[in-house]
Scaffold this motif. Structure first.
Motif, PDB file in Angstrom:
ATOM      1  N   SER A 207       4.537   1.268   5.722  1.00 49.03           N
ATOM      2  CA  SER A 207       4.146   2.464   4.969  1.00 49.03           C
ATOM      3  C   SER A 207       4.207   2.218   3.471  1.00 49.03           C
ATOM      4  O   SER A 207       3.308   2.622   2.723  1.00 49.03           O
ATOM      5  CB  SER A 207       5.051   3.643   5.352  1.00 49.03           C
ATOM      6  N   GLY A 208       5.246   1.537   3.004  1.00 49.30           N
ATOM      7  CA  GLY A 208       5.335   1.217   1.583  1.00 49.30           C
ATOM      8  C   GLY A 208       4.214   0.302   1.134  1.00 49.30           C
ATOM      9  O   GLY A 208       3.637   0.484   0.055  1.00 49.30           O
ATOM     10  N   CYS A 209       3.871  -0.683   1.967  1.00 48.13           N
ATOM     11  CA  CYS A 209       2.804  -1.621   1.632  1.00 48.13           C
ATOM     12  C   CYS A 209       1.454  -0.915   1.539  1.00 48.13           C
ATOM     13  O   CYS A 209       0.721  -1.075   0.550  1.00 48.13           O
ATOM     14  CB  CYS A 209       2.755  -2.727   2.682  1.00 48.13           C
ATOM     15  N   LEU A 210       1.117  -0.115   2.529  1.00 49.17           N
ATOM     16  CA  LEU A 210      -0.184   0.536   2.561  1.00 49.17           C
ATOM     17  C   LEU A 210      -0.318   1.575   1.450  1.00 49.17           C
ATOM     18  O   LEU A 210      -1.353   1.648   0.770  1.00 49.17           O
ATOM     19  CB  LEU A 210      -0.413   1.181   3.937  1.00 49.17           C
ATOM     20  N   LEU A 211       0.702   2.397   1.249  1.00 47.70           N
ATOM     21  CA  LEU A 211       0.631   3.406   0.196  1.00 47.70           C
ATOM     22  C   LEU A 211       0.610   2.771  -1.189  1.00 47.70           C
ATOM     23  O   LEU A 211      -0.033   3.283  -2.109  1.00 47.70           O
ATOM     24  CB  LEU A 211       1.801   4.379   0.331  1.00 47.70           C
ATOM     25  N   SER A 212       1.287   1.657  -1.346  1.00 48.70           N
ATOM     26  CA  SER A 212       1.241   0.943  -2.621  1.00 48.70           C
ATOM     27  C   SER A 212      -0.166   0.410  -2.892  1.00 48.70           C
ATOM     28  O   SER A 212      -0.665   0.495  -4.032  1.00 48.70           O
ATOM     29  CB  SER A 212       2.243  -0.212  -2.608  1.00 48.70           C
TER      30      SER A 212
ATOM     31  N   THR B 149      -1.811  -4.795 -16.791  1.00 49.66           N
ATOM     32  CA  THR B 149      -0.578  -5.561 -16.625  1.00 49.66           C
ATOM     33  C   THR B 149       0.470  -4.764 -15.856  1.00 49.66           C
ATOM     34  O   THR B 149       1.357  -5.346 -15.232  1.00 49.66           O
ATOM     35  CB  THR B 149      -0.023  -5.957 -18.004  1.00 49.66           C
ATOM     36  N   TYR B 150       0.392  -3.433 -15.895  1.00 53.72           N
ATOM     37  CA  TYR B 150       1.371  -2.604 -15.197  1.00 53.72           C
ATOM     38  C   TYR B 150       1.086  -2.492 -13.702  1.00 53.72           C
ATOM     39  O   TYR B 150       1.946  -2.032 -12.955  1.00 53.72           O
ATOM     40  CB  TYR B 150       1.381  -1.194 -15.790  1.00 53.72           C
ATOM     41  N   CYS B 151      -0.104  -2.871 -13.246  1.00 58.87           N
ATOM     42  CA  CYS B 151      -0.461  -2.684 -11.842  1.00 58.87           C
ATOM     43  C   CYS B 151       0.482  -3.424 -10.890  1.00 58.87           C
ATOM     44  O   CYS B 151       0.946  -2.839  -9.909  1.00 58.87           O
ATOM     45  CB  CYS B 151      -1.906  -3.112 -11.608  1.00 58.87           C
ATOM     46  N   PRO B 152       0.800  -4.706 -11.116  1.00 58.14           N
ATOM     47  CA  PRO B 152       1.765  -5.365 -10.219  1.00 58.14           C
ATOM     48  C   PRO B 152       3.132  -4.699 -10.236  1.00 58.14           C
ATOM     49  O   PRO B 152       3.763  -4.556  -9.179  1.00 58.14           O
ATOM     50  CB  PRO B 152       1.838  -6.798 -10.776  1.00 58.14           C
ATOM     51  N   PHE B 153       3.581  -4.298 -11.405  1.00 59.27           N
ATOM     52  CA  PHE B 153       4.875  -3.628 -11.510  1.00 59.27           C
ATOM     53  C   PHE B 153       4.863  -2.305 -10.745  1.00 59.27           C
ATOM     54  O   PHE B 153       5.799  -1.993 -10.000  1.00 59.27           O
ATOM     55  CB  PHE B 153       5.211  -3.393 -12.987  1.00 59.27           C
ATOM     56  N   ALA B 154       3.780  -1.529 -10.918  1.00 57.77           N
ATOM     57  CA  ALA B 154       3.668  -0.256 -10.201  1.00 57.77           C
ATOM     58  C   ALA B 154       3.608  -0.478  -8.694  1.00 57.77           C
ATOM     59  O   ALA B 154       4.198   0.280  -7.913  1.00 57.77           O
ATOM     60  CB  ALA B 154       2.432   0.504 -10.676  1.00 57.77           C
ATOM     61  N   GLY B 155       2.910  -1.539  -8.262  1.00 56.11           N
ATOM     62  CA  GLY B 155       2.826  -1.811  -6.829  1.00 56.11           C
ATOM     63  C   GLY B 155       4.163  -2.177  -6.223  1.00 56.11           C
ATOM     64  O   GLY B 155       4.518  -1.705  -5.137  1.00 56.11           O
ATOM     65  N   ALA B 156       4.932  -3.022  -6.907  1.00 58.36           N
ATOM     66  CA  ALA B 156       6.244  -3.424  -6.384  1.00 58.36           C
ATOM     67  C   ALA B 156       7.197  -2.239  -6.322  1.00 58.36           C
ATOM     68  O   ALA B 156       7.909  -2.046  -5.329  1.00 58.36           O
ATOM     69  CB  ALA B 156       6.825  -4.541  -7.259  1.00 58.36           C
TER      70      ALA B 156
ATOM     71  N   LEU C 133      10.151   2.358  -3.509  1.00 59.87           N
ATOM     72  CA  LEU C 133      10.405   3.800  -3.525  1.00 59.87           C
ATOM     73  C   LEU C 133       9.945   4.483  -2.246  1.00 59.87           C
ATOM     74  O   LEU C 133      10.498   5.508  -1.845  1.00 59.87           O
ATOM     75  CB  LEU C 133       9.710   4.441  -4.728  1.00 59.87           C
ATOM     76  N   ILE C 134       8.937   3.926  -1.596  1.00 64.21           N
ATOM     77  CA  ILE C 134       8.445   4.513  -0.351  1.00 64.21           C
ATOM     78  C   ILE C 134       9.115   3.863   0.862  1.00 64.21           C
ATOM     79  O   ILE C 134       9.471   4.543   1.830  1.00 64.21           O
ATOM     80  CB  ILE C 134       6.911   4.363  -0.262  1.00 64.21           C
ATOM     81  N   GLY C 135       9.322   2.560   0.815  1.00 67.35           N
ATOM     82  CA  GLY C 135       9.834   1.846   1.978  1.00 67.35           C
ATOM     83  C   GLY C 135      11.269   2.174   2.322  1.00 67.35           C
ATOM     84  O   GLY C 135      11.612   2.320   3.505  1.00 67.35           O
ATOM     85  N   VAL C 136      12.137   2.309   1.311  1.00 65.06           N
ATOM     86  CA  VAL C 136      13.553   2.578   1.593  1.00 65.06           C
ATOM     87  C   VAL C 136      13.752   3.960   2.218  1.00 65.06           C
ATOM     88  O   VAL C 136      14.391   4.075   3.280  1.00 65.06           O
ATOM     89  CB  VAL C 136      14.394   2.398   0.306  1.00 65.06           C
ATOM     90  N   PRO C 137      13.238   5.059   1.623  1.00 66.25           N
ATOM     91  CA  PRO C 137      13.428   6.367   2.280  1.00 66.25           C
ATOM     92  C   PRO C 137      12.767   6.445   3.649  1.00 66.25           C
ATOM     93  O   PRO C 137      13.330   7.049   4.578  1.00 66.25           O
ATOM     94  CB  PRO C 137      12.771   7.352   1.297  1.00 66.25           C
ATOM     95  N   MET C 138      11.580   5.842   3.788  1.00 68.07           N
ATOM     96  CA  MET C 138      10.902   5.893   5.084  1.00 68.07           C
ATOM     97  C   MET C 138      11.700   5.156   6.150  1.00 68.07           C
ATOM     98  O   MET C 138      11.707   5.552   7.323  1.00 68.07           O
ATOM     99  CB  MET C 138       9.504   5.283   4.945  1.00 68.07           C
ATOM    100  N   SER C 139      12.384   4.087   5.778  1.00 61.18           N
ATOM    101  CA  SER C 139      13.217   3.365   6.745  1.00 61.18           C
ATOM    102  C   SER C 139      14.363   4.232   7.238  1.00 61.18           C
ATOM    103  O   SER C 139      14.703   4.224   8.428  1.00 61.18           O
ATOM    104  CB  SER C 139      13.762   2.081   6.098  1.00 61.18           C
TER     105      SER C 139
END
Length: 601
Positions: free
Chosen positions: A447-452, A520-527, A532-538
C-alpha cells in the motif's frame, strides 16, 4: 582569450587527439578481449555478478568512484555552477551522511544475507508480490534511463566531429559497454579504474590551464561579483531546486538509493570478502567522489569567469547550455592544443563504464527475478551465466537502436530523469520500511509503495505540464553579453556588477502550488510517503510475526531492540506464540511412550 559575438566554428579533433582516442579505445578493447577469452574462469552467477567475491579494496573503491563519474558529473555539474552558483558544494555534506547510513544500516543486512539480487530481500522480508513490483519498477526506470546516458556525450561530440561521426561514436560506446558487461563485474571494475584516472585528468587539467590567462584571484573576484559564490542559500521556496535544503536533504535520497541499495552498488560491495573491507571501500569512495564533485564545481567557476561578459547561448554560439563545457574546451584548445581531446576521451570512458554497469545490473535483475524462478533446479551455473550474457546483448542492442534512430532525446531525458527519481524514492522507502521497522508487513509495504507512486506520479505529470506551458521556470543567475568582443578580463568586473538580476516570477495559483515543487524533492517525497503510509497500514492490518522471521533481515539497531523483547514479554501466554511442529511431534512421542509403559505395568 577573446570573446566574440560571431559564432565560433567547430574545432575538430587533430591528429594527436584522434591518436589519444584510438589508444583509449584500444585499452577498452583490450579489457574486453582479456575478460572474454583469457580470464574467463568466472563463468558462474557469483563470478559474473560479484567477481568471485574476493576482489581487492583498491579496485572496488575505484569502481565505486567511477560509477558516479557519469556525463552528468563531468558535463552537468559545471553547467549548474555556471547558471546557479556553487550551492551544489553542499552535496559533499549529504554524501558523508549517506555513506555513514549505508555502512551502519543497509550494508550489514546485505552482507549477512549474501543475495544475488537486492530485490530478493523483499521476498524474504515481505512477499513475492512485493519483490516483483519493485523489480519491475527498477527495470523500467533503468531501461528509460539507459539511452540517455550516451546521449549527453553525443551532444558534446557534435562540437568536435561531424554529426554522423558523433552518432557512430555513441554507438561504438554502447557496443563496448555491452561487451564489457558480458565480461562481468571484473571487466566493469577494470574500465572503472581507467575512467577514474582519465576523469581526474580531464577535469583538473582544463581548470588549471584556463586559470593561466587570468589567475585564481581574478577568477574568484569575477565569480563573486556575478553572485556565483553561494555557500548557504536558505531559500524555503519549494520550486528553488538549488537551495541548501534541497542539495543536502532531498539530494540525499538519490545518493542513498544509488550507494546503499541499487543493484550495481550492492554487487560491488559484496565483491569483497568481509564487511569491514566493504566499509573501507565506502569510505575511500566517499573521499574520491567528493574530490571529483569539487573539481567539477571549480571547473564551473572557471567557465563562468571565462564567459562572464559574453554568454555563448545568448550570442548564438551554442544551441543549449549542455554544450557549454565542450564549447569552452573548443576555445581553450586554441591556446592549449589537445586539451579538448583529453576531456572528450574521459567522457567516452566514463560513459562506457556507466552503461556497462547499468546493462550488467539490468541483466542480473531480469534473470534472477523473471527467468530463474521458471528454470529447472538442475540447471548448472554455466548455463545461467550464458543466459545473463545473452540478456546483456539484448539490452545493449536496445540502447544502440534508440541512440541511432532517435534524433532528439531532450524530452525523453527529462521524463526519464523524473521517472528514475520517483522510482528511486519509492524503492528506498520500501527497503527502509523492511530493514528498520520490524512490525511492517506485506500489506503496509504494498500500500505504501503504490500510493507513493500515485502521489509522485501526479506531482511529476503536473510539473511536466507546468513546464510545457511555461507556468514553471527554473531560476538562474544573471547572464550578460555586454562584454563580447573584449580581449581581457578587466571589463568583466564592471559589466557584471552593473547587472540587476531579473528573477523569474513563480506562479502563485493555488492549483499549481504543489506542481511547483522541485523535481529534486520527488524522491524524498516518495520515500517519506512509503514510510508514512506503510507503518500505520501494517499496524491496522496486523503486525508481522517477528518471532518467525530471520533476524538478519533487520539492521543492527532494530535487531538489538528485538533481542530485548523476550525479557519484556516473559509474562505473555504461550497461546500467543506460534507452535513448533517438531516440538509437538516430540511431545506426542513421549506421551505415547508413557502410555505404553502404563499399559505394560
Amino acid at each position: 582569450m577573446r570573446n566574440s559575438t560571431v559564432q565560433v566554428a567547430p574545432l575538430y579533433f587533430n591528429v594527436a587527439e584522434y591518436c589519444l582516442f584510438g589508444i583509449n579505445l584500444g585499452v577498452v578493447i583490450g579489457i574486453i578481449l582479456y575478460f572474454l577469452f583469457v580470464n574467463n574462469k568466472y563463468n558462474t552467477v557469483s563470478g559474473f555478478l560479484f567477481g568471485g567475491k574476493n576482489m581487492s579494496i583498491v579496485s572496488i573503491s575505484l569502481g565505486l568512484i567511477a560509477s558516479h563519474l557519469t556525463s552528468i558529473t563531468l558535463l552537468g555539474v559545471p553547467v549548474e555552477i555556471y547558471l546557479r552558483g556553487t550551492q551544489y558544494w553542499a552535496s559533499a555534506l549529504s554524501l558523508i551522511f549517506v555513506t555513514f547510513l549505508t555502512a551502519v544500516i543497509y550494508l550489514p543486512v546485505f552482507h549477512r544475507l549474501q543475495l544475488s539480487s537486492s530485490f530478493e530481500y523483499l521476498e524474504i522480508r515481505f512477499s513475492t508480490h512485493t519483490r516483483t513490483v519493485a523489480a519491475v519498477l527498477f527495470v523500467v526506470s533503468k531501461l528509460m534511463l539507459l539511452p540517455i546516458v550516451p546521449y549527453v556525450p553525443l551532444l558534446a561530440f557534435r562540437l568536435v566531429t561531424n554529426p554522423l561521426a558523433s552518432r557512430v561514436t555513441a554507438v561504438i560506446c554502447v557496443a563496448c559497454s555491452t561487451l564489457i558487461a558480458i565480461g562481468g563485474l571484473r571487466a566493469i571494475i577494470s574500465i572503472g579504474i581507467v575512467t577514474t584516472f582519465l576523469a581526474l585528468a580531464g577535469t583538473a587539467l582544463p581548470s588549471g590551464l584556463a586559470l593561466l590567462p587570468m589567475g585564481f584571484k581574478r577568477m574568484w573576484e569575477i565569480s563573486s561579483h556575478g553572485s556565483r559564490l553561494v555557500f548557504y542559500d536558505p531559500d524555503p521556496e519549494l520550486a528553488h531546486h538549488t537551495s541548501f535544503f534541497v542539495v543536502t536533504l532531498a539530494l540525499s535520497t538519490n545518493w542513498l538509493w544509488k550507494i546503499a541499495l541499487s543493484q550495481s552498488s550492492v554487487q560491488k560491495l559484496l565483491a569483497v570478502p568481509t564487511i569491514s573491507k566493504a566499509r573501507i571501500c565506502l569510505a575511500i569512495s566517499c573521499v574520491g567522489i567528493i574530490l571529483m564533485k569539487m573539481l567539477s564545481c571549480f571547473l564551473g567557476l572557471v567557465i563562468y569567469a571565462w564567459f562572464a561578459g559574453c554568454d555563448p547561448l545568448l550570442t548564438g554560439q551554442i544551441k543549449k547550455h549542455e554544450q557549454l563545457v565542450p564549447h569552452f574546451l573548443n576555445h581553450l584548445s586554441t591556446m592549449f592544443p589537445g586539451i579538448c581531446g583529453i576531456f572528450i576521451i574521459s567522457i567516452f570512458s566514463a560513459t562506457t563504464g556507466c552503461i556497462a554497469s547499468i546493462i550488467n545490473s539490468i541483466s542480473g535483475v531480469v534473470f534472477e527475478e523473471f527467468i530463474r524462478p521458471w528454470m529447472p533446479q538442475s540447471t548448472n551455473e554455466q548455463a545461467c551465466c550464458r543466459i545473463m550474457k545473452f540478456l546483456c546483448i539484448m539490452v545493449g542492442l536496445y540502447c544502440a537502436c534508440v541512440v541511432w534512430l532517435a534524433r532528439e532525446l531532450d524530452r525523453l531525458q527529462h521524463v526519464a530523469s523524473g521517472v528514475t527519481g520517483v522510482t528511486a524514492g519509492t524503492l528506498l522507502g520500501l527497503f527502509t520500511l523492511g530493514i528498520v521497522f520490524s512490525r511492517a508487513n506485506c500489506s503496509g509495504a504494498l500500500s505504501g509503495c503504490l500510493l507513493s507512486l500515485v502521489l509522485c506520479g501526479w506531482l511529476l505529470i503536473g510539473a511536466e505540464n507546468a513546464l510545457a506551458t511555461g507556468a514553471l521556470t527554473f531560476q538562474g543567475k544573471p547572464l550578460v553579453t555586454t562584454g563580447c568582443g573584449k580581449a581581457n578580463f578587466t571589463h568583466i568586473l564592471v559589466n557584471v556588477t552593473t547587472v540587476i538580476p531579473n528573477a523569474a516570477q513563480l506562479p502563485t495559483k493555488p492549483l499549481q502550488s504543489l506542481f511547483r515543487i522541485s523535481f529534486t524533492y520527488c524522491p524524498f517525497a516518495g520515500a517519506v510517503a512509503v514510510l508514512l503510509i506503510g507503518v500505520p497500514m501494517s499496524y491496522l492490518t496486523g503486525k508481522s510475526k517477528v518471532e518467525s522471521m530471520n533476524p538478519d533481515v533487520f539492521c543492527p539497531l532494530t535487531r538489538s531492540f528485538l533481542h530485548k523483547l523476550p525479557d519484556r514479554s516473559a509474562t505473555v501466554s504461550l497461546e500467543l506464540r506460534p507452535p513448533n511442529t517438531q516440538d509437538v511431534y516430540m511431545a506426542l512421542d513421549e506421551a505415547l511412550k508413557h502410555l505404553k509403559d502404563v499399559i505394560d505395568r
